[in-house]
Design an enzyme around this catalytic site. Structure first.
Site, short mmCIF file in Angstrom:
data_model
loop_
_atom_site.label_atom_id
_atom_site.label_comp_id
_atom_site.label_asym_id
_atom_site.label_seq_id
_atom_site.Cartn_x
_atom_site.Cartn_y
_atom_site.Cartn_z
N HIS A 339 0.85 -1.19 0.00
CA HIS A 339 0.00 0.00 0.00
C HIS A 339 0.88 1.24 0.00
O HIS A 339 1.94 1.23 0.61
CB HIS A 339 -0.91 0.02 1.25
CG HIS A 339 -2.08 0.93 1.09
ND1 HIS A 339 -2.00 2.27 1.38
CD2 HIS A 339 -3.33 0.69 0.66
CE1 HIS A 339 -3.17 2.82 1.13
NE2 HIS A 339 -3.99 1.89 0.69
N ASP A 397 -7.96 -5.46 0.27
CA ASP A 397 -8.50 -6.32 -0.78
C ASP A 397 -8.03 -7.76 -0.72
O ASP A 397 -8.47 -8.58 -1.51
CB ASP A 397 -8.17 -5.72 -2.15
CG ASP A 397 -9.13 -4.61 -2.50
OD1 ASP A 397 -10.27 -4.67 -2.02
OD2 ASP A 397 -8.74 -3.69 -3.25
#
Ligand code: ACO
Length: 464
Positions: A339, A397
């Site tokens: 991320h 996710d």
């Protein structure tokens, strides 16, 4: 932060410039100035003074808006690695500590105690609603769930196997055609109606996209159901028989939607802000956000994670797969990992992993092979120096698709569900921007590296 006087030379490396930091009294402003820095051109001795702006949490941000005026230079930061594009009061992330706050409230507390519509209201209005305020908001959202019949006909123009994200993006953009003359972005009431309409209608449009791929009739919204239960009903009911909504499924969707509702200036939210900053119709700006979300580096990752797990097939193949991921000449990535902001566990991933156990158990598929494979993959990756040294952890996710899959949602709809939830955040950010009297068009600069000025050559004289 302490305000004792200090000076720090950030860059002393030859040719360029020196950035120095000085203390100065905190001033009362929209965002306070805590420090001053000096940026010096070492060749000319020319100096620019830069204010460090302090927010309520997080690192200071240097105000460089006068840099061109003072020194005649731009700043260069591809991918916005270190650039704040705006001031915002909506969401805060501490990527090193794995903290996510919506309007100051930890996402874990909201996930445990709130509902999606309450969170949407919080994001848009800034504080938790009273009972009466929440009821009014819920009623307004419920009353706006139907879409114009003419809009529904647009789906007939799509092939049955069109990706639902393409259909949703196109149909949301088409809403601008229905609400153009009646939308004055400077009018707070118009902005509010837009917010309620888009949050209310997105599930209806998403369900219509899904039904179109199945060749089934559209199911109209039911105002007696909650936001998430209504969405499930529009997805899975058919006109010829009764459909019982599984409360486990409705609850799981509610939780996933809360976790996906906002994430400060991510790629799709920044897209909505940039498109909206031109004064474009906000439905068109939301459509731009849907398109930006679709990419596998962003919201498309949930679909890509399950494709990846299918490709890996079994735990025996994880080593081989990770070798490809680590090979810099191979474009394969470990989807659902890494991320831009989190350099620690994404707090949302932790909640979703715990939810996987509960939901799969309640649905009687506790030994789901994809979930088991994902758990082993995570465990191996988190011990591997490649991921450890780069601080790559599972993101939101990595596990969300496993739950959606268990609830019977097809893979191509995963990102659409993400879009429904993120619409709350997009709307909150668009509202924040559109109601700011100092709003300016978003227009980045560039470092030009193309040819210098040259003269046009008639075609006959050009070399191959
Ligand atoms: N698999 C393998 N290597 C990775 C991964 C990954 N998933 N993510 C980052 N890296 C590596 C990069 O190759 C790079 O290595 P290097 O320093 O040796 O060159 C380093 O880690 C830093 O990665 P960047 O790509 O520079 O990080 P950036 O902040 O630009 O990208 C992103 C973040 C796009 C999320 C990236 O981690 C990624 O592609 N992840 C997989 C896709 C994904 O899960 N996206 C969903 C994000 S959450 C969301 O948007 C809802």
């Amino acid at each position: 932060m302490s305000h004792e006087h200090f000076r720090k030379e950030v860059d002393e490396s030859g040719g360029g410039s020196i950035l120095r930091r000085y203390s100065s009294p905190v001033v009362s402003a929209k965002t306070s100035v805590s420090m001053k820095y000096e940026l010096k051109n070492l060749a000319t001795g020319k100096v620019a003074e830069l204010n460090a702006l302090s927010g309520t949490l997080g690192p200071d941000a240097l105000d460089i808006s006068h840099l061109v005026r003072d020194l005649g230079v731009f700043t260069y930061d591809p991918g916005f690695m270190a650039t704040a594009s705006t001031e915002s009061k909506i969401t805060y992330i501490d990527g090193d500590a794995g903290v996510l706050l919506y309007r100051g409230y930890p996402v874990e507390q909201l996930a445990a105690q709130s509902s999606f519509l309450e969170v949407a209201n919080l994001l848009i209005h800034g504080s938790l609603p009273t009972n009466a305020q929440l009821r009014e908001f819920q009623t307004s959202i419920t009353r706006h769930t139907m879409v114009n019949e003419h809009l529904l006909r647009f789906f007939q123009g799509f092939h049955h196997n069109a990706h639902p994200m393409a259909m949703v993006s196109a149909v949301v953009a088409s809403m601008a055609a229905f609400y153009h003359d009646t939308m004055d972005t400077h009018d707070p009431r118009h902005r509010e109606i837009f917010a309620h309409r888009i949050i209310a209608k997105l599930p209806t449009i998403a369900a219509a996209a899904y039904k179109h791929t199945l060749g089934q009739p559209f199911i109209y919204p039911r105002n007696d159901l909650s936001y998430c239960a209504n969405m499930l009903n529009m997805f899975f009911a058919v006109p010829c028989e009764a459909y019982a909504i599984d409360p486990v499924a409705a609850q799981a969707i509610e939780l996933l939607f809360i976790l996906h509702a906002d994430h400060e200036q991510n790629a799709s939210t920044s897209t909505v802000r940039l498109a909206g900053s031109t004064g474009a119709n906000p439905y068109a700006a939301i459509s731009a956000g849907v398109s930006a979300l679709w990419g596998p580096a962003h919201g498309g990752a949930n679909e890509a994670v399950l494709d990846m797990l299918d490709t890996i097939g079994s735990a025996a193949n994880i080593g081989k797969f990770l070798a490809r991921v680590k090979d810099k000449s191979d474009s394969v990535r470990l989807m659902g990992f890494g991320h831009r902001v989190y350099k620690n566990f994404d707090p949302r991933a932790k909640i979703i992993r715990a939810m996987c156990y509960r939901v799969l158990d309640k649905l009687g598929i506790g030994n789901d092979p994809l979930f088991e494979l994902a758990l082993i993959l995570e465990e191996i990756a988190l011990k591997d120096d490649y991921f450890v040294s780069r601080k790559l952890y599972p993101n939101v996710d990595f596990y969300s698709g496993i739950i959606y899959s268990a609830l019977g949602i097809p893979r191509s709809m995963f990102t659409v569900l993400f879009a429904i939830a993120r619409t709350a955040g997009w709307v909150a950010h668009w509202q924040e921007m559109a109601s700011d009297p100092h709003m300016r068009i978003g227009r980045p600069r560039q470092l030009y590296a193309g040819p210098r000025q040259r003269d046009y050559q008639p075609i006959a004289g050009r070399l191959a």
